[in-house]
Design a protein around this motif. Structure first.
Motif, short mmCIF file in Angstrom:
data_model
loop_
_atom_site.label_atom_id
_atom_site.label_comp_id
_atom_site.label_asym_id
_atom_site.label_seq_id
_atom_site.Cartn_x
_atom_site.Cartn_y
_atom_site.Cartn_z
N HIS A 59 57.84 73.97 45.52
CA HIS A 59 56.73 74.77 46.02
C HIS A 59 56.36 74.22 47.39
O HIS A 59 56.46 73.02 47.62
CB HIS A 59 55.51 74.66 45.09
N GLU A 83 47.13 76.71 52.22
CA GLU A 83 47.61 78.07 52.01
C GLU A 83 48.96 78.06 51.31
O GLU A 83 49.87 77.33 51.70
CB GLU A 83 47.77 78.79 53.35
N MET A 84 49.08 78.93 50.32
CA MET A 84 50.36 79.16 49.65
C MET A 84 51.20 80.07 50.56
O MET A 84 50.65 80.86 51.33
CB MET A 84 50.14 79.82 48.30
N PRO A 85 52.53 80.00 50.46
CA PRO A 85 53.39 80.83 51.33
C PRO A 85 53.08 82.32 51.26
O PRO A 85 53.10 83.01 52.27
CB PRO A 85 54.80 80.53 50.83
N GLU A 86 52.78 82.81 50.05
CA GLU A 86 52.52 84.24 49.90
C GLU A 86 51.20 84.68 50.55
O GLU A 86 50.98 85.88 50.75
CB GLU A 86 52.55 84.65 48.42
N ASP A 87 50.34 83.72 50.91
CA ASP A 87 49.07 84.05 51.55
C ASP A 87 49.14 83.97 53.07
O ASP A 87 48.16 84.23 53.75
CB ASP A 87 47.97 83.09 51.06
N ASP A 89 50.28 85.14 56.73
CA ASP A 89 50.71 86.27 57.55
C ASP A 89 51.57 85.68 58.67
O ASP A 89 51.04 85.12 59.64
CB ASP A 89 49.49 87.01 58.10
N ARG A 130 52.16 76.87 59.23
CA ARG A 130 52.23 78.14 58.49
C ARG A 130 53.63 78.74 58.56
O ARG A 130 54.16 79.22 57.56
CB ARG A 130 51.19 79.12 59.04
N SER A 134 56.14 79.22 55.34
CA SER A 134 56.63 80.55 54.98
C SER A 134 58.15 80.60 54.96
O SER A 134 58.74 81.38 54.22
CB SER A 134 56.07 81.61 55.94
N GLN A 135 58.80 79.73 55.76
CA GLN A 135 60.26 79.68 55.79
C GLN A 135 60.81 78.56 54.92
O GLN A 135 62.01 78.30 54.88
CB GLN A 135 60.73 79.49 57.23
N LYS A 136 59.91 77.82 54.23
CA LYS A 136 60.26 76.72 53.33
C LYS A 136 61.13 75.68 54.01
O LYS A 136 62.19 75.31 53.54
CB LYS A 136 60.93 77.25 52.08
#
Length: 138
Positions: A59, A83-87, A89, A130, A134-136
């Motif tokens: 995660h 912030e979680m990746p799905e949150d 923008d 961020r 989002s790209q891990k």
């Protein structure tokens, strides 16, 4: 493998709470890897991605400063924001990154107030974090 309870808390809400195998965070004095039975400690965190390993899964969470407290059987991250990746923008983060880079370039040329320069640096760090989350990528 032993696990421990990880809680990630911001002033607004609890972002994450579950048993995990390992976490990797960015402390102010360097990167930290924390496993079960880690020595107790408290250290401030930098703005950066946090990687959590749990049962073969990874995660990613964007952590924007705060502290990590390691106890015998529990780790608590008290973050200014997280912030979680799905949150996230991603397009907004990329636009914020471009604005921050532009402000930094202008501040360097004009020798503006150091407070404005520091704000632009922090904004750039948050935007880059961020995007990485989002790209891990670490």
């Amino acid at each position: 493998m032993s696990t421990f309870l990880l809680e990630i808390v911001t002033p607004e809400h609890k972002v994450f709470e579950q048993q995990v195998d390992m976490i990797s965070v960015k402390g102010v004095e360097g990167d930290l890897g924390i496993l079960a039975n880690h020595i107790p400690m408290v250290t401030p965190l930098r703005i950066g991605p946090m990687k959590i390993k749990e049962g073969g899964k990874e995660h990613w969470i964007a952590v924007h400063g705060g502290f990590v407290e390691v106890r015998k059987d529990k780790v608590v991250v008290l973050a200014e924001s997280a912030e979680m990746p799905e949150d996230i923008d991603v397009e907004r983060a990329k636009a914020a990154k471009a604005r921050a880079e532009q402000r930094l370039a202008m501040a360097a040329r004009s020798k503006q107030d150091s407070l404005d320069f520091r704000r632009a640096e922090l904004s750039l760090q948050r935007a880059v974090t961020r995007i990485k989350v989002s790209q891990k990528e670490w």
